[in-house]
Scaffold this active site. Structure first.
Site, PDB file in Angstrom:
ATOM      1  N   HIS A 114       0.907  -1.149   0.000  1.00 21.53           N
ATOM      2  CA  HIS A 114       0.000   0.000   0.000  1.00 21.53           C
ATOM      3  C   HIS A 114       0.946   1.198   0.000  1.00 21.53           C
ATOM      4  O   HIS A 114       1.489   1.562   1.047  1.00 21.53           O
ATOM      5  CB  HIS A 114      -0.883   0.044   1.245  1.00 21.53           C
ATOM      6  CG  HIS A 114      -1.606  -1.241   1.529  1.00 21.53           C
ATOM      7  ND1 HIS A 114      -2.723  -1.623   0.835  1.00 21.53           N
ATOM      8  CD2 HIS A 114      -1.372  -2.232   2.419  1.00 21.53           C
ATOM      9  CE1 HIS A 114      -3.147  -2.786   1.300  1.00 21.53           C
ATOM     10  NE2 HIS A 114      -2.342  -3.180   2.263  1.00 21.53           N
ATOM     11  N   ASP A 133       4.080  -4.541   2.483  1.00 18.81           N
ATOM     12  CA  ASP A 133       2.782  -4.112   3.011  1.00 18.81           C
ATOM     13  C   ASP A 133       2.762  -2.649   3.460  1.00 18.81           C
ATOM     14  O   ASP A 133       2.595  -1.753   2.645  1.00 18.81           O
ATOM     15  CB  ASP A 133       2.369  -5.073   4.142  1.00 18.81           C
ATOM     16  CG  ASP A 133       0.949  -4.853   4.630  1.00 18.81           C
ATOM     17  OD1 ASP A 133       0.228  -4.052   4.010  1.00 18.81           O
ATOM     18  OD2 ASP A 133       0.540  -5.484   5.628  1.00 18.81           O
ATOM     19  N   TYR A 148      -6.891   0.595  -2.776  1.00 16.76           N
ATOM     20  CA  TYR A 148      -8.288   0.805  -2.397  1.00 16.76           C
ATOM     21  C   TYR A 148      -8.659   2.266  -2.217  1.00 16.76           C
ATOM     22  O   TYR A 148      -9.817   2.589  -1.941  1.00 16.76           O
ATOM     23  CB  TYR A 148      -8.641   0.002  -1.134  1.00 16.76           C
ATOM     24  CG  TYR A 148      -7.770   0.250   0.069  1.00 16.76           C
ATOM     25  CD1 TYR A 148      -8.009   1.311   0.923  1.00 16.76           C
ATOM     26  CD2 TYR A 148      -6.705  -0.595   0.365  1.00 16.76           C
ATOM     27  CE1 TYR A 148      -7.219   1.540   2.034  1.00 16.76           C
ATOM     28  CE2 TYR A 148      -5.901  -0.385   1.470  1.00 16.76           C
ATOM     29  CZ  TYR A 148      -6.159   0.690   2.310  1.00 16.76           C
ATOM     30  OH  TYR A 148      -5.370   0.910   3.406  1.00 16.76           O
ATOM     31  N   HIS A 199      -6.828  -9.744   1.985  1.00 17.86           N
ATOM     32  CA  HIS A 199      -6.307  -9.754   3.358  1.00 17.86           C
ATOM     33  C   HIS A 199      -7.069 -10.819   4.138  1.00 17.86           C
ATOM     34  O   HIS A 199      -8.314 -10.795   4.163  1.00 17.86           O
ATOM     35  CB  HIS A 199      -6.576  -8.428   4.066  1.00 17.86           C
ATOM     36  CG  HIS A 199      -5.762  -7.270   3.599  1.00 17.86           C
ATOM     37  ND1 HIS A 199      -6.318  -6.090   3.163  1.00 17.86           N
ATOM     38  CD2 HIS A 199      -4.419  -7.079   3.538  1.00 17.86           C
ATOM     39  CE1 HIS A 199      -5.361  -5.226   2.867  1.00 17.86           C
ATOM     40  NE2 HIS A 199      -4.196  -5.801   3.061  1.00 17.86           N
ATOM     41  N   ARG A 216      -4.458   1.945  12.520  1.00 21.64           N
ATOM     42  CA  ARG A 216      -5.332   2.177  11.378  1.00 21.64           C
ATOM     43  C   ARG A 216      -5.908   3.599  11.406  1.00 21.64           C
ATOM     44  O   ARG A 216      -6.104   4.214  10.362  1.00 21.64           O
ATOM     45  CB  ARG A 216      -6.464   1.138  11.363  1.00 21.64           C
ATOM     46  CG  ARG A 216      -7.228   1.141  10.038  1.00 21.64           C
ATOM     47  CD  ARG A 216      -8.277   0.060   9.979  1.00 21.64           C
ATOM     48  NE  ARG A 216      -9.433   0.371  10.809  1.00 21.64           N
ATOM     49  CZ  ARG A 216     -10.632  -0.185  10.659  1.00 21.64           C
ATOM     50  NH1 ARG A 216     -10.820  -1.103   9.733  1.00 21.64           N
ATOM     51  NH2 ARG A 216     -11.629   0.147  11.452  1.00 21.64           N
ATOM     52  N   HIS A 264     -10.919  -6.633  -0.264  1.00 21.78           N
ATOM     53  CA  HIS A 264     -10.094  -6.070   0.809  1.00 21.78           C
ATOM     54  C   HIS A 264      -9.966  -7.043   1.965  1.00 21.78           C
ATOM     55  O   HIS A 264      -8.865  -7.325   2.444  1.00 21.78           O
ATOM     56  CB  HIS A 264     -10.645  -4.723   1.310  1.00 21.78           C
ATOM     57  CG  HIS A 264      -9.795  -4.153   2.403  1.00 21.78           C
ATOM     58  ND1 HIS A 264      -9.919  -4.534   3.718  1.00 21.78           N
ATOM     59  CD2 HIS A 264      -8.759  -3.275   2.365  1.00 21.78           C
ATOM     60  CE1 HIS A 264      -9.003  -3.906   4.445  1.00 21.78           C
ATOM     61  NE2 HIS A 264      -8.289  -3.144   3.637  1.00 21.78           N
ATOM     62  N   HIS A 284      -1.228 -12.249   4.618  1.00 18.04           N
ATOM     63  CA  HIS A 284      -1.036 -12.447   6.073  1.00 18.04           C
ATOM     64  C   HIS A 284      -1.349 -13.891   6.473  1.00 18.04           C
ATOM     65  O   HIS A 284      -0.464 -14.617   6.848  1.00 18.04           O
ATOM     66  CB  HIS A 284      -1.857 -11.469   6.932  1.00 18.04           C
ATOM     67  CG  HIS A 284      -1.572 -10.032   6.646  1.00 18.04           C
ATOM     68  ND1 HIS A 284      -0.311  -9.497   6.784  1.00 18.04           N
ATOM     69  CD2 HIS A 284      -2.362  -9.013   6.213  1.00 18.04           C
ATOM     70  CE1 HIS A 284      -0.342  -8.208   6.462  1.00 18.04           C
ATOM     71  NE2 HIS A 284      -1.568  -7.896   6.094  1.00 18.04           N
ATOM     72  N   GLU A 331      -5.671 -11.376   9.565  1.00 20.57           N
ATOM     73  CA  GLU A 331      -4.499 -10.694  10.111  1.00 20.57           C
ATOM     74  C   GLU A 331      -4.672 -10.504  11.614  1.00 20.57           C
ATOM     75  O   GLU A 331      -3.701 -10.484  12.359  1.00 20.57           O
ATOM     76  CB  GLU A 331      -4.328  -9.332   9.410  1.00 20.57           C
ATOM     77  CG  GLU A 331      -3.140  -8.522   9.905  1.00 20.57           C
ATOM     78  CD  GLU A 331      -2.953  -7.213   9.138  1.00 20.57           C
ATOM     79  OE1 GLU A 331      -3.807  -6.891   8.288  1.00 20.57           O
ATOM     80  OE2 GLU A 331      -1.952  -6.526   9.384  1.00 20.57           O
ATOM     81  N   ARG A 360     -14.012  -8.090   6.336  1.00 21.16           N
ATOM     82  CA  ARG A 360     -14.565  -6.896   6.985  1.00 21.16           C
ATOM     83  C   ARG A 360     -15.183  -5.953   5.961  1.00 21.16           C
ATOM     84  O   ARG A 360     -16.138  -5.240   6.251  1.00 21.16           O
ATOM     85  CB  ARG A 360     -13.449  -6.139   7.725  1.00 21.16           C
ATOM     86  CG  ARG A 360     -12.910  -6.851   8.937  1.00 21.16           C
ATOM     87  CD  ARG A 360     -11.840  -6.012   9.634  1.00 21.16           C
ATOM     88  NE  ARG A 360     -10.506  -6.294   9.127  1.00 21.16           N
ATOM     89  CZ  ARG A 360      -9.678  -5.412   8.611  1.00 21.16           C
ATOM     90  NH1 ARG A 360     -10.064  -4.144   8.493  1.00 21.16           N
ATOM     91  NH2 ARG A 360      -8.483  -5.758   8.196  1.00 21.16           N
TER      92      ARG A 360
HETATM   93 ZN    ZN Z   1      -2.182  -4.895   3.386  1.00 21.32          ZN
END
Ligand code: ZN
Length: 440
Positions: A57, A318, A117, A230, A78, A203, A267, A233, A206
């Site tokens: 990312h 990542d 994203y 993902h 985050r 993604h 992950h 994780e 979630r």
């Molecule tokens: Zn990632």
């Protein structure tokens, strides 16, 4: 136009050889043979194929050194990541990503898997060209001398059973069908351009409800393109998923047709025995990102067990807390040692293969990451005379001694991108400082 490089040593499919001549025709390797250098361009040290950074990312690079103070976990990190995301637009993202990809090139990366994203403007309003951010990333990769697998990411919910809020609105197309319509336009824009692969990404459980996942998987099948996700994780993600759907994230991906040899589970940290079996039997890649996983206190994933069941590993930086695939490679083995209190889980050559051939294949470039005729002409030369590498040899020198700073020459798709440790764009440190400073 053909050009020949002479490698003091090279890591070939059957091991390390001395005095290797690599002839390049355009973007591809045309011939490999042993012999004296003659008039060929000399590459000192050990030359390996180009590295594939299978999970990136790019904008997370702006957080390096800015999120390491105090306590917290993935979820507090985050919040800080969202603050940076909120400030980017196509112009500032182009500048930042160009510098980040140039940093990758300096580390020997010739192909990046960009899990993208951040699609839309504030509030989720599309730019005049709804793929403006994606185009900026492709331009950045080309400027820095990398091929790119742009893994266009579907992101439509704010958590398991939760609606989107704040900057998450910039990530969403509304639903998977509208995501697919935009991604189709992006794929059409790069059709027939061999240095760009438009792939798909879910993604996470979630961000994409199970019933919408097949739309994303169908895009991957229709284009024979990579599909990245993902996966597990965080334990909290697993708990929410099991509570809502009575199934783990891996089980849901399996049920919705999202696992298989084109797929990568990124992950795959907190897995059940059933999850390991499903990933292995489906031949799904697992992208390990150990420097991020340790930075975010995620945990240590069961990579060895999954590979023993048939999965294949790749490596990614990542969040770019570190951009050094040699460090990612050795961390896979060293983490297993800490978890098991035993040594010797991965031969160094297998870890180097994860960073090269397997990584490229997982990004839709199966004809890269190997020093063989016909492959993409990517050469990465690593010094064997630095204070870190002196006295070491073979794949072990790369995996257990070298750092990204030992990469002194990079040829990417036939183009000389790094010479004497310098990128063709100039001094990358100030480029990064400027691009990151502009976001503060
Ligand atoms: Zn990632």
């Amino acid at each position: 136009m053909s050009l020949t490089y002479w490698c003091e040593r090279a890591w070939l499919p059957d091991g390390v050889a001395d005095d290797v001549l690599v002839e390049i025709d355009g973007t591809r390797i045309s011939r490999i043979e042993q012999g004296p250098p003659g008039s060929a361009e000399r590459l000192a040290g050990l030359t390996i194929p180009g590295l594939a950074n299978a999970h990136s990312h790019a904008f997370h690079r702006a957080l390096r050194g800015a999120t390491q103070e105090g306590r917290g976990d993935f979820w507090t990190w985050r919040e800080l990541m969202y603050e940076v995301a909120a400030r980017l637009d196509p112009d500032s993202y182009l500048r930042l990503a160009t510098a980040v990809y140039a940093e990758m090139a300096l580390a020997g990366v010739t192909c990046v898997g960009e899990f993208h994203y951040l699609h839309h403007a504030e509030g989720g309003r599309p730019y005049d060209d709804p793929n403006a951010m994606g185009h900026a990333l492709v331009r950045a990769a080309r400027a820095a001398g990398l091929r790119i697998a742009l893994l266009d990411t579907c992101y439509v919910s704010g958590g398991v059973g939760a609606s989107l809020s704040g900057v998450q609105l910039r990530f969403s197309d509304g639903d998977a069908e509208r995501w697919a319509a935009r991604a189709e336009r992006l794929a059409a824009a790069y059709e027939g351009q061999p240095d760009v692969e438009i792939g798909a990404a879910i993604h996470s459980v979630r961000a994409v409800p199970p019933e919408q996942m097949p739309v994303v998987a169908d895009f991957s099948h229709r284009h024979a393109a990579p599909l990245h996700v993902h996966v597990s994780e965080q334990r909290a993600e697993n708990a929410a998923c099991v509570e809502m759907y009575a199934a783990t994230p891996v089980q849901i991906l399996h049920e919705r047709g999202a696992l298989g040899p084109r797929s990568t589970a990124v992950h795959a940290t907190h897995l059940t025995d059933v999850d390991i079996e499903l990933l292995g039997q489906s031949g799904t890649y697992i992208c390990m990102c150990p420097t991020t996983e340790r930075d975010l206190a995620d945990g240590i994933g069961p990579a060895r067990a999954a590979c023993d069941r048939g999965a294949r590993i790749t490596l990614g930086s990542d969040s770019h807390a570190v951009i050094d695939l040699f460090e990612e490679a050795r961390a896979v083995e060293l983490n297993e040692r800490l978890a098991s209190e035993r040594r010797g889980h991965w031969p160094a050559a297998d870890l180097l293969a994860a960073a090269t051939g397997a990584g490229h294949a997982s990004l839709g470039f199966p004809d890269a990451g190997l020093l063989v005729p016909g492959a993409w002409a990517d050469l990465v030369s690593v010094r064997l005379d630095s204070v870190r590498t002196a006295g070491a040899s073979g794949a072990e020198a790369i995996v257990y001694a070298a750092t990204a700073a030992d990469v002194h020459a990079v040829v990417s798709g036939g183009r000389r991108v790094v010479a004497e440790g310098r990128h063709v764009l100039g001094d990358v440190g100030p480029m990064l400082a400027q691009a990151i400073g502009d976001l503060r």
